[in-house]
Design an enzyme around this catalytic site. Structure first.
Site, PDB file in Angstrom:
ATOM      1  N   CYS A  69       0.821  -1.225   0.000  1.00 13.62           N
ATOM      2  CA  CYS A  69       0.000   0.000   0.000  1.00 13.62           C
ATOM      3  C   CYS A  69       0.846   1.263   0.000  1.00 13.62           C
ATOM      4  CB  CYS A  69      -0.898   0.009   1.228  1.00 13.62           C
ATOM      5  SG  CYS A  69      -1.871  -1.466   1.364  1.00 13.62           S
ATOM      6  N   ASN A 129     -10.376  -0.293   0.123  1.00 14.54           N
ATOM      7  CA  ASN A 129      -8.913  -0.244   0.188  1.00 14.54           C
ATOM      8  C   ASN A 129      -8.337  -0.700  -1.147  1.00 14.54           C
ATOM      9  OD1 ASN A 129      -6.202  -0.665   0.619  1.00 14.54           O
ATOM     10  ND2 ASN A 129      -6.449  -1.628   2.615  1.00 14.54           N
ATOM     11  N   HIS A 162      -3.549   6.931   3.304  1.00 12.89           N
ATOM     12  CA  HIS A 162      -3.962   5.662   2.699  1.00 12.89           C
ATOM     13  C   HIS A 162      -5.345   5.260   3.214  1.00 12.89           C
ATOM     14  CE1 HIS A 162      -4.169   1.706   1.211  1.00 12.89           C
ATOM     15  NE2 HIS A 162      -3.892   1.100   2.350  1.00 12.89           N
TER      16      HIS A 162
HETATM   17  N1  ACO Z   1     -18.252  -8.617   9.520  1.00  8.50           N
HETATM   18  C1  ACO Z   1     -18.622  -8.902  10.783  1.00  8.50           C
HETATM   19  N2  ACO Z   1     -17.726  -9.194  11.747  1.00  8.50           N
HETATM   20  C2  ACO Z   1     -16.418  -9.188  11.410  1.00  8.50           C
HETATM   21  C3  ACO Z   1     -15.970  -8.911  10.108  1.00  8.50           C
HETATM   22  C4  ACO Z   1     -16.948  -8.607   9.137  1.00  8.50           C
HETATM   23  N3  ACO Z   1     -16.650  -8.302   7.852  1.00  8.50           N
HETATM   24  N4  ACO Z   1     -14.626  -8.972  10.077  1.00  8.50           N
HETATM   25  C5  ACO Z   1     -14.244  -9.282  11.321  1.00  8.50           C
HETATM   26  N5  ACO Z   1     -15.305  -9.432  12.128  1.00  8.50           N
HETATM   27  C6  ACO Z   1     -15.384  -9.762  13.535  1.00  8.50           C
HETATM   28  C7  ACO Z   1     -14.128 -10.468  14.036  1.00  8.50           C
HETATM   29  O1  ACO Z   1     -14.229 -11.854  13.798  1.00  8.50           O
HETATM   30  C8  ACO Z   1     -14.162 -10.128  15.517  1.00  8.50           C
HETATM   31  O2  ACO Z   1     -15.023 -11.015  16.151  1.00  8.50           O
HETATM   32  P1  ACO Z   1     -14.673 -11.553  17.636  1.00  8.50           P
HETATM   33  O3  ACO Z   1     -14.622 -10.306  18.489  1.00  8.50           O
HETATM   34  O4  ACO Z   1     -15.790 -12.455  17.927  1.00  8.50           O
HETATM   35  O5  ACO Z   1     -13.340 -12.213  17.514  1.00  8.50           O
HETATM   36  C9  ACO Z   1     -14.829  -8.748  15.564  1.00  8.50           C
HETATM   37  O6  ACO Z   1     -15.442  -8.551  14.278  1.00  8.50           O
HETATM   38  C10 ACO Z   1     -13.840  -7.630  15.805  1.00  8.50           C
HETATM   39  O7  ACO Z   1     -12.718  -7.837  14.948  1.00  8.50           O
HETATM   40  P2  ACO Z   1     -11.523  -6.813  14.898  1.00  8.50           P
HETATM   41  O8  ACO Z   1     -10.499  -7.335  13.955  1.00  8.50           O
HETATM   42  O9  ACO Z   1     -11.101  -6.452  16.280  1.00  8.50           O
HETATM   43  O10 ACO Z   1     -12.277  -5.560  14.267  1.00  8.50           O
HETATM   44  P3  ACO Z   1     -11.704  -4.139  14.040  1.00  8.50           P
HETATM   45  O11 ACO Z   1     -12.593  -3.132  14.613  1.00  8.50           O
HETATM   46  O12 ACO Z   1     -10.235  -4.055  14.370  1.00  8.50           O
HETATM   47  O13 ACO Z   1     -11.827  -4.000  12.453  1.00  8.50           O
HETATM   48  C11 ACO Z   1     -10.389  -4.174  10.545  1.00  8.50           C
HETATM   49  C12 ACO Z   1     -11.170  -4.929  11.619  1.00  8.50           C
HETATM   50  C13 ACO Z   1     -11.385  -3.417   9.710  1.00  8.50           C
HETATM   51  C14 ACO Z   1      -9.629  -5.166   9.680  1.00  8.50           C
HETATM   52  C15 ACO Z   1      -9.402  -3.209  11.227  1.00  8.50           C
HETATM   53  O14 ACO Z   1      -8.686  -3.898  12.218  1.00  8.50           O
HETATM   54  C16 ACO Z   1      -8.442  -2.588  10.272  1.00  8.50           C
HETATM   55  O15 ACO Z   1      -8.808  -1.798   9.455  1.00  8.50           O
HETATM   56  N6  ACO Z   1      -7.142  -2.893  10.413  1.00  8.50           N
HETATM   57  C17 ACO Z   1      -6.089  -2.293   9.656  1.00  8.50           C
HETATM   58  C18 ACO Z   1      -6.100  -2.717   8.245  1.00  8.50           C
HETATM   59  C19 ACO Z   1      -4.941  -2.043   7.564  1.00  8.50           C
HETATM   60  O16 ACO Z   1      -4.625  -0.901   7.783  1.00  8.50           O
HETATM   61  N7  ACO Z   1      -4.227  -2.760   6.762  1.00  8.50           N
HETATM   62  C20 ACO Z   1      -3.014  -2.182   6.231  1.00  8.50           C
HETATM   63  C21 ACO Z   1      -3.152  -2.001   4.900  1.00  8.50           C
HETATM   64  S1  ACO Z   1      -3.572  -3.499   4.109  1.00  8.50           S
HETATM   65  C22 ACO Z   1      -3.809  -2.991   2.600  1.00  8.50           C
HETATM   66  O17 ACO Z   1      -3.949  -1.832   2.510  1.00  8.50           O
HETATM   67  C23 ACO Z   1      -3.895  -3.912   1.435  1.00  8.50           C
END
Ligand code: ACO
Length: 322
Positions: A111, A266, A236
């Site tokens: 990214c 993304n 980003h």
């Molecule tokens: N729908 C419903 N529930 C979901 C989904 C979904 N699509 N995805 C995950 N969950 C659930 C998980 O299983 C978890 O359940 P649990 O609590 O029972 O274990 C719960 O939601 C919370 O999951 P988290 O991972 O803690 O959710 P979070 O609020 O952190 O959001 C996300 C997840 C969106 C991936 C976030 O962590 C994020 O954006 N991270 C950074 C991503 C990033 O910056 N990547 C770098 C770049 S990658 C690239 O650009 C190609």
């Protein structure tokens, strides 16, 4: 010699996937919007060409900048999802645009790739080796998407964005700082055999906020600027919450933070140039603006920069919808 971004263009595939299209993965529009800010994304058809999409973005950027293809001697495409392993997308884009044997190559830095490519392009123009460099970010992240995994499938989108980096008489000098930390490879990667994006999102989140805020501050300090000097902050678009958290840390006011993740999701290396093109279309990016840019991605790789938008170059017609 100093440089500015002289134009931008965007191109998106036609196929739109809304959040409800992922309901079979036990997710919901409400969860996706609340946790990420994403409402829809575009995915390229299986048999479609990413190079063609990139070509459209580049053609629009050149038109926006008022630069003729024959005046471009250098093309860089940031991508991790090219049509072929070799040659890179840039070679085909340059040929499709009818450029006359320019330097053309791809940059692979996840990214963060677009900022790496932009940093290189700026150095080439600053050194006097080229007057105009075309820099594109193009991704078909759908090619790396595990469509059975709700934790990544809903996040990724396809698209292409491009900018023209041009010599400018009186623009503020750009400044970029890039970094990497290979110890974090296992948190976000695509394996050569599996060819699907795997990430530990929650762990990446904190790193992303800290790294983008820290490097933006570093760049601003190096330039003797404050966050209040930025006309627009474009980070980003991985998650709207991450972008807002970075802006909060830096004390960039909400109305100077650009978000288009709601409609593109993304798009990895295409994220920043797509956002720039959309910001111009929405008229929140005006000639002479000072831009703050920040990226974070696999590796980890990250960076930030300041650069002016259409400063010290002749006015050109406005851009076109992708
Ligand atoms: N729908 C419903 N529930 C979901 C989904 C979904 N699509 N995805 C995950 N969950 C659930 C998980 O299983 C978890 O359940 P649990 O609590 O029972 O274990 C719960 O939601 C919370 O999951 P988290 O991972 O803690 O959710 P979070 O609020 O952190 O959001 C996300 C997840 C969106 C991936 C976030 O962590 C994020 O954006 N991270 C950074 C991503 C990033 O910056 N990547 C770098 C770049 S990658 C690239 O650009 C190609």
């Amino acid at each position: 010699m100093t440089v500015t971004l002289a134009g931008a263009g965007a191109a998106l595939p036609e196929r739109v996937l809304r959040n409800d299209d992922f309901a079979h993965l036990n997710t919901s529009d409400e969860w996706i919007v609340k946790r990420t800010g994403i409402r829809e994304r575009r995915w390229l058809a299986d048999d479609a060409s990413l190079a063609e999409l990139a070509e459209h973005a580049c053609a629009r950027a050149l038109e926006d900048a008022g630069v003729a293809p024959r005046d471009v001697r250098h093309v860089v495409v940031a991508t991790s999802t090219g049509d072929r392993i070799s040659p890179g997308v840039a070679v085909e884009v340059a040929w499709r645009l009818g450029l006359d044997q320019p330097a053309a190559f791809d940059v692979s830095a996840g990214c963060a790739g677009f900022l790496c490519a932009l940093d290189h392009a700026i150095a080439v123009v600053e050194s006097g080796r080229a007057e105009h460099v075309l820099v594109c970010g193009a991704e078909a992240m759908s090619r790396l998407t595990d469509t059975t995994d709700r934790s990544t499938a809903v996040l990724l989108g396809d698209g292409a964005g491009a900018v023209v980096v041009s010599a400018a008489g009186r623009a503020r000098r750009p400044y970029f700082a890039l970094a990497s930390d290979g110890r974090q490879i296992e948190l976000l990667y695509v394996d050569r055999r599996e060819r699907l994006l795997r990430m530990r999102g929650r762990e990446i989140y904190e790193h992303a906020v800290e790294a983008m805020a820290g490097h933006t501050r570093l760049v601003l300090d190096a330039c003797g600027l404050g966050a209040e000097d930025l006309d627009l902050f474009v980070a980003h678009q991985a998650n709207a919450r991450i972008v807002r958290a970075v802006a909060r840390e830096l004390k960039v006011p909400d109305d100077r933070v650009f978000l288009n993740i709601d409609r593109v999701a993304n798009t990895s290396a295409a994220s920043i140039p797509l956002a720039l093109a959309h910001a111009q279309e929405e008229r929140v990016l005006r000639p002479g603006a000072l831009l703050g840019l920040a990226v974070f991605g696999a590796g980890f790789t990250w960076g930030a920069g300041v650069v002016t938008w259409k400063d010290g170059v002749p006015a050109a017609p406005a851009g076109h919808e992708g």
